[in-house]
Design an enzyme around this catalytic site. Sequence first.
Site: not given
Length: 252
Positions: A9, A35, A148, A150, A245
Amino acid sequence: MKIVSYNVNGIRSAISKGLLQWIEQYQPDVLCFQELKATPDQIPLMDFEMLGYNHFWFPAKKKGYSGVGMICKQKPDNIVYGMNNPLYDDEGRFLRADFGDLSLVSVYHPSGTTGDERQEFKMQWLSFFRGYVNELRKERPNLVLSGDYNICHEAIDINNPKAHVTSSGFLPEEREWFTEFLGDGYVDSFRHLVKEANRYSWWSYRANAREKNLGWRIDYHIVTESLVNQIKSVDILPDVKHSDHCPIVLEL
């Protein structure tokens, strides 16, 4: 081989919270980032090199958005950036490294939480991704698809599943996609060894969700069935906190 996947992130933010020190202590053989929210010129590349890692980055064209990367102690035989599809590659979502007959991928599946348009984009991506990796497997049969996704696949992968049945990330069509994808010959390495509930990899920043462990398991190491017998251990590291995360681990 100890493989870690971590949606950071924002890698610059994660570094400011001690990411490099954690890597130095934990010593993964490969670390797949998602990310990034950064371009290579904004990342302290020398710091990764001083820790003994080769590094590869596939940022999004849009500044401060998406992007995947990978650091590895062993130099790969080959690196492939993207899936040869500008629609998805412009968002920096897929990076592959080949080590002998093993291919590792850092992948960042889109989120559909911002509305119908992105949810439709996500479903189209999922269809393309499935077709792409099934074709890739003909050439590279031993795949580790880390990242990830999602999506929470099963009710055990999310807190209070009844409350989330209309939430992107737990929609019936997303979960059905996941079931069908695994049916193509892939294995969720974590669930292969761990059957217990309340093991999550992402928590909202709102309402003390992490402290209450109101999480979602949306990060996965998916492996081809050909690698199942090589799975040595798996783990999720919720106490590692550089992001919303946490890292997930697969040892082959």
